[in-house]
Design an enzyme around this catalytic site. Structure first.
Site, PDB file in Angstrom:
ATOM      1  N   GLU A 296       0.863  -1.189   0.000  1.00  0.00           N
ATOM      2  CA  GLU A 296       0.000   0.000   0.000  1.00  0.00           C
ATOM      3  C   GLU A 296       0.888   1.224   0.000  1.00  0.00           C
ATOM      4  O   GLU A 296       1.951   1.250   0.646  1.00  0.00           O
ATOM      5  CB  GLU A 296      -0.905   0.022   1.237  1.00  0.00           C
TER       6      GLU A 296
ATOM      7  N   CYS B 147      -6.637   0.965   2.608  1.00  0.00           N
ATOM      8  CA  CYS B 147      -7.657   2.023   2.570  1.00  0.00           C
ATOM      9  C   CYS B 147      -7.468   2.969   1.393  1.00  0.00           C
ATOM     10  O   CYS B 147      -8.401   3.689   1.027  1.00  0.00           O
ATOM     11  CB  CYS B 147      -7.642   2.821   3.863  1.00  0.00           C
TER      12      CYS B 147
ATOM     13  N   ASN C  48     -11.963  -3.094  -0.045  1.00  0.00           N
ATOM     14  CA  ASN C  48     -10.858  -3.434   0.858  1.00  0.00           C
ATOM     15  C   ASN C  48     -11.385  -3.908   2.206  1.00  0.00           C
ATOM     16  O   ASN C  48     -11.655  -5.087   2.384  1.00  0.00           O
ATOM     17  CB  ASN C  48      -9.931  -2.221   1.016  1.00  0.00           C
ATOM     18  N   GLU C  49     -11.588  -2.949   3.099  1.00  0.00           N
ATOM     19  CA  GLU C  49     -11.925  -3.311   4.482  1.00  0.00           C
ATOM     20  C   GLU C  49     -13.364  -2.884   4.759  1.00  0.00           C
ATOM     21  O   GLU C  49     -13.646  -2.200   5.720  1.00  0.00           O
ATOM     22  CB  GLU C  49     -10.955  -2.563   5.393  1.00  0.00           C
TER      23      GLU C  49
HETATM   24  O1  AHR Z   1      -2.293  -1.278   6.766  1.00  0.00           O
HETATM   25  C1  AHR Z   1      -2.782  -0.023   7.088  1.00  0.00           C
HETATM   26  C2  AHR Z   1      -4.302   0.067   6.990  1.00  0.00           C
HETATM   27  O2  AHR Z   1      -4.910  -0.763   7.920  1.00  0.00           O
HETATM   28  C3  AHR Z   1      -4.896  -0.380   5.684  1.00  0.00           C
HETATM   29  O3  AHR Z   1      -4.867   0.604   4.737  1.00  0.00           O
HETATM   30  C4  AHR Z   1      -6.299  -0.711   6.048  1.00  0.00           C
HETATM   31  O4  AHR Z   1      -6.859  -1.670   5.194  1.00  0.00           O
HETATM   32  C5  AHR Z   1      -6.204  -1.134   7.485  1.00  0.00           C
HETATM   33  O5  AHR Z   1      -7.137  -0.471   8.243  1.00  0.00           O
END
Ligand code: AHR
Length: 663
Positions: free
Chosen positions: A52, A250, A382-383
Site C-alpha cells: 500500500e 484504505c 478493501n476493508e
Molecule cells: O495497513 C494499514 C491500513 O490498515 C490499511 O490501509 C487498512 O486496510 C487497514 O485499516
C-alpha cells in the site's frame, strides 16, 4: 531506555505465557512426524506481500523518482519547490518569480512559468523526499519538458548540492527550440549524500514554461528507465512471495469516492497520468504529511510488472463504491454502480485481454507487455463492512463471474477479526458462496499467540481465508510508539504456524503495512524500513521470509501425544513437505523463557541422516534491527540424527526451522 522499559512492562502484562517457566529443568517433547491423511496442499499463494502507498512506500520509496511534485500537480503547486534568493513566492510576472499555469483539458494540468530577469540570481530548488539520496559513482538521468516562450534563455543548468549547499555535481542543457520539448541529460555523483537538493539556474533572461522535472537513478531494479528502487525490490524478491496485493489498503477506498484509487488514471504515458493527494497525508494528526501525493509513476502496469518480476500472482483490489468507512463512508448509489463494475471488468481485460483485439489489452501491449499478465484474482473492496457492502459485492460478483468465471474474487470482512461486523460479513458471504474472504487483524503479541488455533475450527466447506493484513502491535493499533521488535515478530511466527497447519482453509496471508520511510511514515510497525540511501529488514521481515522461503507443497502432521502444538507449554509447530525439492521442513516456535528439547520421530518416512537448522532469535524481546545493524537475523547450521531421530534444543523465545532430505 524509557521505551525499552515500556516494551518490557507491556510484554510482561500481555503474556503470562512468556514468563511461565517454573523450573529450570529442560523438558523434552517427543513429536511424531507423519503424512497428512487429508493430503492437504500448501497453496503457492500462502505467503505473499501487501503493498500500500502508505509511509512514502511509492513516491519517495520504491518508485525511484527523486523529485517531489515534478509536474507541479499538488493542490499547493509549490510543494517541494523553493526559490532561495527570492523574497516571496509572488505571482507577479515582472518580478522574475515562478508562477503556475494550468491547462484543464489535460490530466497533467499544471506547469511552471519561470520569468528570469536576472540570470545571476535566480534559483529554482527541489527538496526531494526528505532530501535526495545520491550514491557515490552513480549516474542520474535528469530530464525536463520546456517551452521557450520569450527572451534569450540559452541553457538550463542543473546542480546537485549537499546539506551545506556545497556543489556535488552539475550539468548544462542547451535550449534549442521554441516549442515544448523534452530535454535529457545525465548527472554523476562523486559522493554519497543522504539529503541533497536539486538546483536549477538559467543562462540568459526570458520566460520559459517547465514541466516533468525529473531525476532518476540509472541503477534501478532490472535497469528500467524511470523504474523502481533496486534495494527495496530486492528485499521483496528475497521473500519469494506467492502474490502481490496492490494498491492497498484504505487507499483503494479513498477518504471520499472522488479520492478513491482509479486504476485507469495510473496507466499509459507517465506524464499524462493523474495526480491525487495521498489519503495518508492526513491519516493521523500526530503524523500529518501534507507533502504526500500520488504521482502514479508506479501505476497498475508497473504493479503487474513487479508481480511478474517477483514470480508472484498479481492481486489487485478495487473500490466497490464505498469510501473509507473510517473517514466519510461515502456510498455510491446502487443505480450508479456500473462504472465501478466496469472498471473491474476492464481491469481483467487490461491484464489478460488479447493485445490486438481488445481495447485494454492493446493498451497493455502499447505499454510494452503484449503477453497477458495472467490475472487470476481480484478483490472487491478493501476493508468494507455492513449490508451496503454485501449489496454491492453481489453486483460485482455476478458481473465478473458472468464474463470471467475463472477469476477468483476476494471479498472483505471488515477491519476486525471478530465482532458484529465480522460475524455478519462472514455469514452473508458464506451464504453467497464467496470464494476467498479477507480478514484483517492488528492486535497485541498476546492475541497472536493465543490465536494460533484460530483456524482449527473454521468450516472446511466454506470460503477460503485471505489473512490479508496482520501485524502484532507492541503498544496498540495506530500508536506511534509501536516497534518492530522481536516480541512482535515471535508472536507472529507462533500465529503463522496456525495459518500453515490450516492450509486447507487459509490460502493467502500477508503482513501489513510493507514499507516505511524513516522520516516520512504515518503508520508503525512496518515490515521494511528505509531512508534515502538504505533499507533494513525488521525481525518481522525475517519471520515472513523464513516461512515464505520454506512454504513447501504438502502439509504434514506433527504432534505431541496425538495433538498439534498450538501453544501448549508455549510451543507451536507445523510441518510441510516440498515435493519439488524432496525436503521436509518443520517450523517450531518456542515463546517460553526456557529452552525446550525436542525429539522428532519421522513415522514411515525415509529421510537422510543430517538436517539443517535455521535459528531466529534475539538478545531480548525488545531487540530491533536498524540501519546500522541487524541483530535479529537467521543463523544456519547442520546437525546429524541421533538414534534415528532428530534431537535438538529450541532456544527460549525462538523460531527454529528444521530441514531434512527425503530419500
Ligand atoms: O495497513 C494499514 C491500513 O490498515 C490499511 O490501509 C487498512 O486496510 C487497514 O485499516
Amino acid at each position: 531506555m524509557a521505551t525499552k522499559n515500556r516494551i518490557f512492562s507491556i510484554a510482561i502484562s500481555l503474556s503470562a505465557a512468556f514468563f511461565s517457566a517454573q523450573n529450570n529443568a529442560i523438558r523434552t517433547y517427543h513429536l511424531d512426524l507423519k503424512e497428512n491423511p487429508a493430503n492437504i496442499k500448501i497453496q503457492p499463494t500462502m505467503y505473499g506481500i501487501f503493498f500500500e502507498d502508505i509511509n512514502f512506500a511509492a513516491d519517495g520509496g520504491i518508485y525511484a523518482e527523486l523529485i517531489k511534485n515534478r509536474s507541479f500537480e499538488f493542490d499547493e503547486p509549490f510543494t517541494g519547490w523553493k526559490q532561495p534568493h527570492t523574497k516571496t513566492l509572488s505571482q507577479n510576472l515582472d518580478s522574475g518569480f515562478l508562477t503556475f499555469y494550468s491547462d484543464p483539458a489535460k490530466t497533467n494540468k499544471n506547469y511552471a512559468r519561470i520569468t528570469v530577469l536576472n540570470d545571476k540570481n535566480y534559483i529554482l530548488e527541489n527538496e526531494g523526499f526528505r532530501g535526495i539520496g545520491l550514491h557515490l559513482g552513480e549516474q542520474y538521468d535528469f530530464s525536463f519538458d520546456l517551452e521557450n516562450v520569450s527572451g534569450n534563455i540559452a541553457a538550463v543548468n542543473a546542480r546537485l548540492v549537499d546539506e551545506n549547499g556545497k556543489e556535488i555535481s552539475s550539468v548544462s542543457t542547451i535550449i534549442r527550440k521554441k516549442g515544448w520539448q523534452k530535454y535529457n541529460t545525465v548527472l554523476q555523483s562523486p559522493r554519497t549524500v543522504e539529503k541533497a537538493r536539486l538546483q536549477i539556474t538559467f543562462t540568459g533572461n526570458g520566460v520559459v514554461n517547465m514541466d516533468m522535472i525529473s531525476l532518476f537513478p540509472q541503477d534501478t531494479w532490472k535497469g528500467r528507465k524511470g523504474g523502481l528502487r533496486k534495494d527495496l525490490v530486492q528485499k521483496l524478491y528475497d521473500l519469494q512471495p506467492g502474490f502481490l496485493r496492490f494498491p492497498g489498503g484504505c487507499i483503494v477506498e479513498g477518504r471520499t469516492l472522488a479520492e478513491r484509487y482509479q486504476w485507469k488514471k495510473t496507466v499509459g504515458n507517465v506524464a499524462d497520468r493523474g495526480y491525487l493527494i495521498n489519503k495518508w497525508s492526513t491519516g493521523f494528526p500526530h503524523r500529518l504529511t501534507p507533502d504526500y501525493g500520488q504521482s502514479f509513476g508506479l501505476g497498475f502496469f508497473e504493479y503487474f510488472q513487479l508481480s511478474e518480476d517477483l514470480g508472484a500472482e498479481p492481486v489487485p483490489i478495487l473500490s466497490c463504491g464505498m469510501a473509507c468507512q473510517f473517514n466519510t463512508a461515502e456510498l455510491v448509489k446502487m443505480e450508479d454502480l456500473d462504472p465501478y463494475v466496469q472498471d473491474a471488468l476492464d481491469l481483467i481485460e487490461f491484464a489478460n485481454g488479447d493485445s490486438a483485439t481488445t481495447k485494454w489489452g492493446k493498451l497493455r501491449a502499447d505499454m510494452g507487455h503484449a503477453k497477458p499478465f495472467n490475472l487470476k484474482f481480484i478483490g472487491v473492496g478493501n476493508e468494507q463492512w455492513g449490508a451496503d457492502y454485501i449489496e454491492r459485492y453481489k453486483v460485482f460478483e455476478k458481473a465478473i463471474h458472468a464474463k470471467y468465471p475463472d477469476i477468483k474474487i476476494i471479498s472483505g470482512s471488515g477491519p476486525s477479526p471478530d465482532g458484529e461486523f465480522f460475524e455478519y460479513g462472514w455469514k452473508e458471504l458464506k451464504q453467497l458462496n464467496a470464494q476467498i474472504v479477507d480478514e484483517h487483524y492488528y492486535n497485541s503479541p498476546d492475541w497472536f499467540m493465543k490465536n494460533a488455533a484460530r483456524y482449527d475450527h473454521y468450516d472446511r466447506s466454506g470460503p477460503k481465508v485471505f489473512a490479508g493484513e496482520y501485524a502484532a502491535q507492541s503498544v496498540g493499533v495506530v500508536k506511534p510508539d509501536n516497534k518492530n521488535n522481536w516480541l512482535t515478530a515471535l508472536s507472529e511466527a507462533a500465529f503463522m504456524t496456525g495459518l500453515e497447519r490450516n492450509a486447507d482453509v487459509v490460502y493467502m496471508t500477508s503482513y501489513a503495512p510493507l514499507f516505511a520511510h524513516a522520516e516520512g511514515w504515518q503508520w508503525t510497525p512496518d515490515l521494511i524500513w528505509f531512508n534515502n540511501l538504505k533499507s533494513y529488514a525488521t525481525p518481522n521481515y525475517y519471520v515472513q521470509k523464513l516461512f515464505s522461503n520454506n512454504r513447501g507443497t504438502d502439509l504434514l502432521t506433527i504432534e505431541n501425544k496425538g495433538k498439534a502444538l498450538s501453544g501448549q507449554e508455549n510451543l507451536f509447530a507445523t510441518a510441510v513437505k516440498d515435493i519439488n525439492k524432496n525436503e521436509i521442513i518443520i517450523k517450531i516456535v518456542n515463546t517460553d523463557l526456557q529452552a525446550k528439547k525436542i525429539s522428532i520421530n519421522p513415522v514411515n518416512m525415509k529421510v537422510g541422516k543430517k538436517f539443517t537448522q535455521i535459528f531466529l532469535s534475539a538478545p531480548q524481546l525488545s531487540s530491533e534491527n536498524n540501519f546500522t545493524a541487524e541483530p535479529v537475523k537467521p543463523k544456519e547450521e547442520t546437525s546429524a540424527f541421533k538414534n534415528g531421530k532428530i534431537s535438538t534444543e529450541i532456544p527460549a523465545n525462538s523460531l527454529v526451522i528444521l530441514k531434512l532430505n527425503l530419500l
